[in-house]
Enzyme design. Sequence first.
Site, PDB file in Angstrom:
ATOM      1  N   HIS A 101      25.570 -48.025 -32.442  1.00 14.18           N
ATOM      2  CA  HIS A 101      25.156 -48.429 -31.060  1.00 14.18           C
ATOM      3  C   HIS A 101      24.202 -47.298 -30.687  1.00 14.18           C
ATOM      4  O   HIS A 101      23.273 -47.410 -29.789  1.00 14.18           O
ATOM      5  CB  HIS A 101      26.230 -48.552 -29.887  1.00 14.18           C
ATOM      6  CG  HIS A 101      26.930 -47.492 -29.777  1.00 14.18           C
ATOM      7  ND1 HIS A 101      27.989 -46.677 -30.165  1.00 14.18           N
ATOM      8  CD2 HIS A 101      26.693 -46.509 -28.543  1.00 14.18           C
ATOM      9  CE1 HIS A 101      28.345 -45.880 -29.719  1.00 14.18           C
ATOM     10  NE2 HIS A 101      27.682 -45.790 -28.501  1.00 14.18           N
ATOM     11  N   HIS A 143      26.684 -41.332 -35.995  1.00  9.78           N
ATOM     12  CA  HIS A 143      25.791 -41.301 -34.832  1.00  9.78           C
ATOM     13  C   HIS A 143      24.565 -40.085 -35.078  1.00  9.78           C
ATOM     14  O   HIS A 143      23.544 -40.243 -35.092  1.00  9.78           O
ATOM     15  CB  HIS A 143      26.296 -41.169 -33.469  1.00  9.78           C
ATOM     16  CG  HIS A 143      27.186 -42.347 -33.029  1.00  9.78           C
ATOM     17  ND1 HIS A 143      26.963 -43.515 -33.456  1.00  9.78           N
ATOM     18  CD2 HIS A 143      28.382 -42.255 -32.645  1.00  9.78           C
ATOM     19  CE1 HIS A 143      28.050 -44.356 -33.058  1.00  9.78           C
ATOM     20  NE2 HIS A 143      28.884 -43.613 -32.569  1.00  9.78           N
ATOM     21  N   LYS A 166      35.736 -33.841 -28.808  1.00  9.80           N
ATOM     22  CA  LYS A 166      36.118 -34.434 -27.508  1.00  9.80           C
ATOM     23  C   LYS A 166      36.817 -33.331 -26.767  1.00  9.80           C
ATOM     24  O   LYS A 166      36.914 -32.294 -27.275  1.00  9.80           O
ATOM     25  CB  LYS A 166      37.125 -35.386 -27.949  1.00  9.80           C
ATOM     26  CG  LYS A 166      36.906 -36.368 -29.101  1.00  9.80           C
ATOM     27  CD  LYS A 166      36.364 -37.395 -28.384  1.00  9.80           C
ATOM     28  CE  LYS A 166      36.194 -38.663 -29.198  1.00  9.80           C
ATOM     29  NZ  LYS A 166      35.029 -39.747 -28.576  1.00  9.80           N
TER      30      LYS A 166
HETATM   31  C1  BG6 Z   1      31.805 -44.311 -30.638  1.00  9.53           C
HETATM   32  C2  BG6 Z   1      32.969 -43.218 -31.026  1.00  9.53           C
HETATM   33  O1  BG6 Z   1      31.278 -44.814 -31.612  1.00  9.53           O
HETATM   34  O2  BG6 Z   1      30.908 -43.342 -29.729  1.00  9.53           O
HETATM   35  C3  BG6 Z   1      33.519 -42.714 -29.765  1.00  9.53           C
HETATM   36  O3  BG6 Z   1      33.901 -43.971 -31.828  1.00  9.53           O
HETATM   37  C4  BG6 Z   1      32.620 -41.973 -28.989  1.00  9.53           C
HETATM   38  O4  BG6 Z   1      34.698 -41.655 -30.277  1.00  9.53           O
HETATM   39  C5  BG6 Z   1      31.486 -42.971 -28.518  1.00  9.53           C
HETATM   40  O5  BG6 Z   1      33.104 -41.612 -27.732  1.00  9.53           O
HETATM   41  C6  BG6 Z   1      30.430 -42.354 -27.695  1.00  9.53           C
HETATM   42  O6  BG6 Z   1      29.372 -43.182 -27.557  1.00  9.53           O
HETATM   43  P1  BG6 Z   1      28.463 -42.900 -26.228  1.00  9.53           P
HETATM   44  O7  BG6 Z   1      27.481 -44.187 -26.115  1.00  9.53           O
HETATM   45  O8  BG6 Z   1      29.439 -43.134 -24.918  1.00  9.53           O
HETATM   46  O9  BG6 Z   1      27.914 -41.732 -26.338  1.00  9.53           O
END
Ligand code: BG6
Length: 497
Positions: free
Chosen positions: A197, A259, A345
């Site tokens: 995403h 990511h 985290k």
């Molecule tokens: C997800 C992870 O893919 O991305 C999560 O599994 C993480 O652990 C999240 O918190 C972060 O996404 P965003 O869009 O909130 O930065």
Amino acid sequence: MAPCSLRNMSVTTDSAQQDRAAQPVKTDQVIVLFGATGDLAKRKLLPGMFHLSQVGLMPEGFRIIGAARHPISSDEFRDLARESVEGSGRKSDTDGALEKFTKSLSFVGVGDGFGPLGEAIEAAKKELGGDTETLIYLSLPPKAAAGTVEEIGKLGLDEDARVITEKPFGTDLASAHELNERLHSVFHEDRIYRIDHYLGREAVQNLLALRFANGMFEPVWNRNHIDHVQIDIPETLSIEMRGSFYEGTGAFRDMLVTHLFQLLGFVAMEPPTSLEPKPLGLEREKVFDSMLPLRREDVVRGQYVGYREEDGVDPNSDTETLIAVKAFVDNWRWEGVPFYLRSGKRMAESHHVLTIAFKQPPRRLFPIDSALIPEDFGRDHLTFELGDPGSISASFLAKVPGATMQLGEAHMKFTYADAFGDDQAALDPYERLIHDVMNGDRTLFTSSDAIERLWEISEPVLEDPPPAIPYWRGSWGPKEIDDLIAPRRWHLPSDHI
Ligand code: BG6
């Protein structure tokens, strides 16, 4: 040829005009949502598809079939979707819109076989009439996803359907390779959309625009001018209710191999020959091919104090909740430039930051020991806040007005919201990516080769990880992450708000 959202980028100062530029989906869709009662479906996918329908980005006709091993009735699924949309803030702006949306939903249990699903898909196609395509969204863990794809293959949907799979794409090179082989045994690579995403974030596409639409940045975007790069995603969030998932995953697999590396691909890529999906994908893959395998001494793993007491977590767990690495892209442009990547985290602040830190000028005209220039690395830098809609700021040294030649830190900030309005973030990343899949646009998705290469460079650390060092909740992690970047330091936008 499939319409491409990036190729259709146009120059405008009118944000509404940009929204209109989004390609409508021409062919009616039968969407099969596996994991339809799961967390992601409730938080993002169902509200997202509703929102797409609201802004005219669903095709004229569509049906969404929820599927799971444990069946619920179609009415229960519609209630769940209604609650999900209402709880998501994706409100309907038209009377009856949500009711109309939920009418397109139904549910099929697959616990006793996939036959009923095949029948439901056929029935939905008939109802829609005319040309239809099938989109299979596997919101499932990798093992379940592979098994499900094999069952779908038996339904003969491989020619007509596109399939979306969710990260993690395996847990190491061997499992990623096996997963890809199983997917490829049913679907051609062109039909598989691995969703990350982060690549649906407005900010990632902004990065491409910034680099390649302007003459200002690209000439300095290389080892001659850049001292180092930081990609930093600290999160105040805990592991939430995901203890058992997180135990087997950890920050390395959850954030880094996914990511953070994907963002690095966009930062480090060469200019593509065009904004078509293929050249863009190729340039990102070349970056991954050039990356050096990670070294154990360039990796810090941390674990927040109290993690071991979380539900579903082993009381002796060594899983990391924070990861920081120094990575290198060993090619002409980036030779010797460290890329520092970090995510964790329960940290002090939440951000999505990319920092490009520049080298000192070749001759220092200002005395180095004068305490006017306390830091030598990346004093002037560009910071990209990659949240949606995001901002860009430049930090540099300027003369403090007065009789003496004294330097002070100065900042310039550009925010997308101020320039183009808030509706730049009108589409959530998932919405943008689902819309791209319906249009057959692979630009923001990753190939099996790229995924396997990222696991390959991770192997040395996965095989022999350094121990996870405890850190306090609400902190910036163990001191070793500062040692990793020293004599440089981690930059955050809050440094100069
Ligand atoms: C997800 C992870 O893919 O991305 C999560 O599994 C993480 O652990 C999240 O918190 C972060 O996404 P965003 O869009 O909130 O930065």
